[in-house]
Write an enzyme that holds these catalytic residues in place. Structure first.
Site, mmCIF file in Angstrom:
data_model
loop_
_atom_site.group_PDB
_atom_site.id
_atom_site.type_symbol
_atom_site.label_atom_id
_atom_site.label_comp_id
_atom_site.label_asym_id
_atom_site.label_seq_id
_atom_site.Cartn_x
_atom_site.Cartn_y
_atom_site.Cartn_z
ATOM 1 N N ASN A 1 0.805 -1.212 0.000
ATOM 2 C CA ASN A 1 0.000 0.000 0.000
ATOM 3 C C ASN A 1 0.847 1.276 0.000
ATOM 4 O OD1 ASN A 1 -2.958 0.111 -0.005
ATOM 5 N ND2 ASN A 1 -2.754 -1.528 1.505
ATOM 6 N N CYS B 1 -7.176 -0.963 9.319
ATOM 7 C CA CYS B 1 -6.754 -1.862 8.244
ATOM 8 C C CYS B 1 -6.489 -0.952 7.059
ATOM 9 C CB CYS B 1 -7.802 -2.923 7.964
ATOM 10 S SG CYS B 1 -9.490 -2.307 7.819
ATOM 11 N N SER B 2 -7.139 -1.160 5.935
ATOM 12 C CA SER B 2 -6.930 -0.210 4.839
ATOM 13 C C SER B 2 -7.923 0.941 4.973
ATOM 14 C CB SER B 2 -7.102 -0.906 3.485
ATOM 15 O OG SER B 2 -6.136 -1.917 3.360
ATOM 16 N N ASP B 3 -9.205 0.611 4.759
ATOM 17 C CA ASP B 3 -10.206 1.671 4.860
ATOM 18 C C ASP B 3 -10.851 1.726 6.240
ATOM 19 O OD1 ASP B 3 -10.012 2.773 2.273
ATOM 20 O OD2 ASP B 3 -11.026 1.006 1.471
ATOM 21 N N GLY B 4 -10.578 0.722 7.027
ATOM 22 C CA GLY B 4 -11.099 0.733 8.391
ATOM 23 C C GLY B 4 -12.576 0.430 8.469
ATOM 24 N N TRP B 5 -13.089 -0.359 7.527
ATOM 25 C CA TRP B 5 -14.502 -0.725 7.665
ATOM 26 C C TRP B 5 -14.760 -2.226 7.550
ATOM 27 C CZ3 TRP B 5 -15.208 3.375 3.387
ATOM 28 C CH2 TRP B 5 -14.720 2.905 2.155
ATOM 29 N N ASP B 6 -13.721 -3.007 7.321
ATOM 30 C CA ASP B 6 -13.924 -4.455 7.272
ATOM 31 C C ASP B 6 -13.235 -5.150 8.447
ATOM 32 O OD1 ASP B 6 -15.468 -4.581 4.867
ATOM 33 O OD2 ASP B 6 -13.655 -4.062 3.767
ATOM 34 N N ARG B 7 -11.935 -5.338 8.294
ATOM 35 C CA ARG B 7 -11.194 -6.020 9.361
ATOM 36 C C ARG B 7 -11.261 -5.235 10.664
ATOM 37 N NH1 ARG B 7 -6.367 -7.259 5.155
ATOM 38 N NH2 ARG B 7 -7.237 -5.425 4.152
#
Lengths: 613, 548
Positions: A241, A329-335
């Site tokens: 990233n 995480c990346s966008d902060g809405w899954d993991r």
């Protein structure tokens, strides 16, 4: 059939055979197709439709549903089959939200009842329960108009020392503007769990406001000199990233942070993992070896374990070390949602109650903008955005309920119901990708809330073994994450394959027993008080026989489906299933030579059985 | 007693015992002819551990010559004694527990290790503990065991018309492994039986083991016929089987070997019932793992459960590699086939493999549990085990000499009985209300079969048992389990009799690792056990209230 008069019938095909997935059984019936349902599967449950090649008995049609139901029809005429197939393809790809079932679903409630349903969960009250606002944490209005971050809710909690410029600066340095905010406050140690997205650090970029933001979070906790930053991605992904101008926090730039990768894979890996898992478990006459090899190669349980491992790490940092933790995480809405929610569930017994669990989902998933619409493929969208992230969360919770049978107020039926309705699009709660979108859709005005429905059905979702005393003694759960504690969740992935389940439900029996004993107790007490009044020696009271109680419950269950749920007859839970019925229905899987023509099957699921009438 | 010669050091002070789920404790170790006794020195809350030496499957010892050894407790008062050498003995038990002893003094440690090694695997049955076990509250029973073939027959009035009790084996001369009385077709006389017995391996001619009241069909059990390479035939054996299906169009034979194995068996004098001589019998071949392969499967599974790498892929691959769950699936599905023949298809079945003392018993037992509600109560189940495994002879002494940890060369060991218990556990998981007993009973049996105070699982046959006077000189486990207090503990509070057959699902997704047994000594399973205990009490409480 009584309610067909008000639904427009698209198609009606006679003489359709419904095959059982794992046996040779089949039922005959008529297939109806309406605007929202294929009798009786909600279109929205359908993940894919497949036409197989013609056989002698007719044209097969396989429908795979998002609730893991697989339906295999055989339609006599090929033309009919094609009609059904093409209509389905058209119907299950809605292009706008208004086409979704939630906007037409009408459970005969008045506006006031609906309004009350939506007021059931109040996140402001939830933060108050945690002890926020307090001397270190405050409510900020920077996002009142979704100006700073459009995927966050309006109300956000930040350290009192984080000024508006810091917040705004930090949000500019974070992917999608998702700056660090409070999601859980562990009052006992004043330690906070915060969440955000990845920093736009690239190879060397810095942002002073973001650094002050983390500093402020760290300083808000006097118990610990440092702040954990948990990057829930595998290190390799985070490194990759950086090339795109994103990345992770450089420990040298941030004072007093401890940075940690925990290695949960991304949505694409999870999607294909589930696909592999379903391929394996969908195989007929699967051998034990192929099953275990398939389970391993799908990686599914490894991913589940990774999520629980991360939640355990988070929990230990907060409850044992008393440190605050920032999760991203990346966008902060899954993991991030998975780990924060699961961590909170381990730390706080409230989230293990029925109401608390609803609050938890509302907070960490709905309000913080888990993209339900994309992940659950609500509209015809990008298939690469679809991923079973929320399903994984529910499964992690289930794995915990198996380790701690007394710690949860709800049973697995509750989890299954939630899963069912995340995909059914029957209620407004999970529509859209974030709060802003939901407000635009006026969901509160135009649809109903799932939480109110689940609350009204609370009785069916109780775990009879739940012990508040246990929760008091063990406020923080410490699960073991050794591999053998993770099991394949049969009740989820084979929910509709009845031949695989225990033939007798211990849960249902015990719920009934508990209910009876409660009634008996109160009757006894009443009798005793009467007899003391009348000076009659207490006689053995005649109580309703357990059988009749069961029937009664049965009726209540069916009634509920009739009135509130008229058009949805594919029942998610086996709650209304009679114990007695389920005996002896096992097909001859032991030897195909011996299989005899079975008399027509009495009933499969409640809904499917209707097909024959 | 001759044990004394194996005990050079009987007592050692200052021993540290480490056992699963408990903090280490320091105390005195004592070795007797049959037991290892450890008692700690704490005045209050004193703990004792009494372990049957027979329970120890393998030991590992290591001695060190350390000066200034300080052990777990660095208490100054002990330190003088502890200078010098010391040793550690790791004991791996047949119930899968692993204990460790830290013993001061190299020589003492070696002596103790030697005693354990020798005494834990004494071959002499009459020197085993059950012959010495004399609890004060229990007098030696009038009647050993729950029932006898004679009593069983006399209670089954339905049998009288077509079946008789034959005492042709009263002196064990026809078949050394059968009990003195067996049930056979009425039309077959003892001379025919004698001749048929010569045609079956070990003399195990076909006998009745189950009568299905609903349709009058039966399950018969035997060993393989001795066809040999020349395809010998035996008129009497054919007659005997013919009599079994008198009045019916056909019968089924379930051979627990693959077709290929059965054909190979002819080279060594065995074989199978050929179509030409037994034209009304239809044969199914279902290969079931037995003997060494099954023992190795258990060893691999236990090894996998002890793996501490905390890696999901590794665990699943080891679990698969052990094949244990495949054996469970296979056993249940073969039993399912048997039930399908009898209950659904309405025909009698003969079950055998080669010797007819392992897999045949396994599937006939499971089939009876599935079909017959009488076998699902606690008495019924123990009675079933007694008939099928004790009287019809499973060679327990050979099969259970060692368990998963032993380093000894494998001989006749094979965990067939453990596999049965696992299958019953799977049934219990799928039908939690249909069985009158709980998981605790299965766990108890799994422990007792390897090392026991009782005589029930001693010896390899009824004949041996009589020769050693087991029935006169030892206590019977099954009777003990049915005493009121024990019975309460092992019963299933949710039990509700059902007359229907309980068909198990054999999909791999429906079967699970028996954690209660294989991971019994882990913290999590212990917590789960405690939770279940509490739940059990709640259920009993609610049950009482609901019935009041």
């Amino acid at each position: 059939q009584k309610y067909y008069h008000y639904v427009h019938l698209f198609l009606q095909v006679e003489q359709v055979r419904l095959l059982d997935r794992f046996s040779n059984k089949s039922v005959h019936g008529t297939l109806y197709l309406t605007a929202t349902h294929l009798i009786f599967i909600l279109h929205h449950h359908i993940a894919s439709v497949e036409k197989l090649s013609l056989t002698t008995s007719g044209c097969p049609l396989v429908i795979q549903c998002r609730n893991f139901r697989v339906v295999h029809f055989v339609i006599q005429r090929e033309r009919d089959c094609h009609d059904v197939y093409s209509s389905l393809l058209r119907l299950l790809r809605p292009v706008c939200y208004e086409e979704l079932y939630a906007f037409s679903y009408n459970p005969k409630q008045n506006d006031q009842q609906r309004e009350e349903g939506w007021q059931l969960i109040d996140l402001g009250a939830e933060f108050e329960r945690m002890g926020v606002p307090c001397d270190q944490w405050q409510l900020t209005d920077v996002n009142r108009d979704y100006k700073v971050c459009e995927t966050y809710p309006r109300d956000l909690y930040v350290p009192v020392t984080a000024s508006k410029p810091i917040i705004v600066g930090s949000s500019k340095f974070r992917s999608k503007g998702r700056f660090p905010v409070l999601t859980y406050f562990y009052q006992e140690k004043k330690a906070a769990v915060c969440r955000c997205s990845q920093p736009l650090s690239g190879f060397s970029a810095r942002c002073l406001e973001d650094e002050s933001m983390l500093q402020a979070i760290s300083k808000a906790n006097h118990n610990s000199r440092f702040l954990y930053v948990m990057d829930t991605r595998p290190k390799l992904n985070a490194l990759a990233n950086r090339a795109a101008g994103k990345g992770y926090e450089n420990e040298d730039n941030y004072s007093n942070i401890r940075f940690q990768f925990v290695g949960i894979e991304n949505i694409h890996v999870m999607r294909s993992s589930l696909q592999k898992l379903l391929e394996v478990t969908g195989t007929r006459s699967l051998s034990m070896s192929d099953y275990l090899v398939g389970l391993e190669s799908s990686g599914w349980l490894r991913h589940i374990k990774a999520i629980v491992d991360a939640a355990v790490f988070l929990t230990r940092a907060v409850t044992v070390e008393g440190a605050s933790v920032l999760v991203h995480c990346s966008d902060g809405w899954d993991r991030t949602a998975q780990v924060c929610a699961l961590g909170a569930l381990l730390m706080d017994p409230y989230y293990r109650t029925i109401k608390g669990f609803m609050v938890l989902i509302e907070k960490d998933w709905i309000s913080f903008g888990h993209k339900f619409a994309d992940r659950c493929d609500q509209l015809d969208g990008d298939p690469k955005e679809v991923s079973p992230i929320f399903t994984q969360f529910l499964e992690c919770v289930w794995q915990l309920t198996e380790q701690f049978p007394q710690a949860f107020e709800f049973s697995e039926w509750f989890l299954l119901q939630i899963h069912e309705h995340v995909h059914s699009c029957q209620y407004g709660n999970f529509l859209g990708n974030n709060q802003r979108q939901r407000e635009e859709l006026q969901l509160r005005e135009r649809t109903h809330s799932l939480w109110a429905f689940l609350m009204s059905e609370k009785r069916n979702h109780l775990n009879p073994f739940y012990s508040p005393a246990y929760s008091e003694a063990h406020p923080v759960l410490e699960p073991s994450t050794l591999p053998y504690h993770f099991k394949f969740w049969r009740s989820m992935y084979h929910q509709f394959d009845r031949s695989m389940h225990p033939r007798q439900s211990i849960l249902k029996t015990i719920l009934t027993l508990k209910e009876n004993s409660r009634k008996a107790e109160s009757t006894l007490q009443a009798l005793e008080s009467v007899s003391t009044l009348l000076h009659i020696p207490p006689a053995t009271s005649r109580l309703p026989h357990s059988g009749s109680e069961e029937d009664e419950q049965e009726e209540v269950g069916e009634e509920a489906t009739e009135s509130t749920d008229t058009e949805r007859t594919v029942e998610g839970s086996s709650g209304t299933e009679s114990r007695k019925q389920s005996y002896g229905e096992l097909e001859g899987t032991y030897n195909s030579d011996l299989v005899k023509e079975e008399p027509a099957v009495v009933s499969l699921e409640f809904g499917v059985a209707r097909m024959t009438c | 007693m001759e044990f004394a010669e194996h005990i050079k050091t009987a007592n050692v002070e200052d021993v540290v015992l480490r056992q699963p789920l408990q903090p280490p404790s320091r105390g005195t170790l004592c070795i007797t002819g049959h037991h290892l006794l450890f008692s700690d020195r704490e005045e209050s809350d004193s703990r004792q551990v009494l372990l049957l030496l027979r329970n120890i499957d393998a030991i590992e010892k290591s001695v060190e010559n350390l000066t200034g050894y300080s052990g777990f407790f660095s208490n100054a008062s002990h330190s003088e004694r502890m200078s010098g050498s010391s040793g550690t003995i790791t004991m791996k038990c047949k119930d899968l527990r692993v204990l460790q002893l830290d013993i001061p003094g190299m020589e003492q440690c070696l002596n103790i290790a030697h005693s354990i090694e020798t005494l834990s695997c004494l071959d002499c049955v009459s020197a085993m503990y059950p012959f010495f076990y004399r609890p004060v509250d229990l007098s030696l029973p009038e009647q050993w065991g729950l029932s006898s073939p004679e009593m069983h027959y006399s209670q089954m009035k339905e049998l009288y018309e077509k079946w008789r009790l034959s005492t042709v084996n009263r002196d064990y001369s026809v078949c050394p492994s059968y009990p003195p009385a067996v049930i056979v077709p009425k039309s077959i006389d003892d001379d025919t039986l004698k001749k048929a017995a010569k045609f079956r391996q070990g003399g195990r001619f076909p006998v009745l083991c189950y009568y299905h009241k609903k349709n009058g069909m039966v399950i018969m059990r035997s060993s393989q016929p001795l066809l040999g390479a020349n395809r010998k035939r035996c008129k009497e054996d054919e007659l005997l089987l013919q009599a079994v299906i008198e009045g019916s169009d056909k019968g089924y034979i379930i051979d627990t070997r693959s077709m290929q194995q059965a054909q190979q068996a002819r080279m060594t004098g065995g074989g199978f019932e050929s179509k030409s001589f037994y034209d009304r019998w239809k044969r199914f071949h279902r290969q079931m793992e037995r003997g060494k392969a099954l023992q190795e499967s258990l060893i691999k599974l236990v090894e996998a459960c002890g793996d501490e790498s905390n890696n999901m892929d590794r665990w699943l691959s080891k679990l698969e590699n052990s094949k244990w769950l495949s054996h469970v699936q296979n056993a249940l599905s073969t039993a399912g086939l048997l039930v399908e023949c009898v209950e659904r298809d309405g025909h009698s079945v003969l079950v055998h493999g080669s010797e007819g003392t392992d897999c045949s018993l396994l599937i006939s037992t499971l089939a009876q549990l599935i079909m017959d509600p009488c076998c699902r109560t606690m008495e019924g189940f123990l009675g079933l085990l007694e008939r099928e495994w004790i009287q019809a002879r499973h060679p327990f002494q050979q099969r259970c000499a060692h368990s998963a940890y032993s380093h000894a060369r494998l001989q006749q060991e094979s965990p067939v009985f453990l596999l049965l218990l696992d299958c019953v556990w799977q049934l219990w998981r799928q039908f939690p209300l249909a069985l009158g007993f709980s998981e605790a009973l299965l766990l108890r049996l799994a422990t007792e079969v390897y090392a026991s105070d009782y005589g029930t699982f001693l010896c390899n046959s009824d004949q041996e048992r009589c020769a050693l006077e087991v029935k006169e000189r030892t206590h019977c486990l099954f009777r003990a389990l049915l005493r009121p207090t024990e019975r309460d503990y092992y019963s299933n509070p949710l039990y509700e009799r059902t007359e229907l057959a309980i068909w198990p699902s054999v999909h791999p997704q429906s079967l699970q690792l028996w954690k209660g047994y294989f991971l019994r000594w882990t913290q999590q399973v212990r917590h789960l056990e405690e939770a279940q205990e509490e739940i059990r009490n709640m259920v009993i409480e609610w049950g009482k209230l609901a019935r009041s």
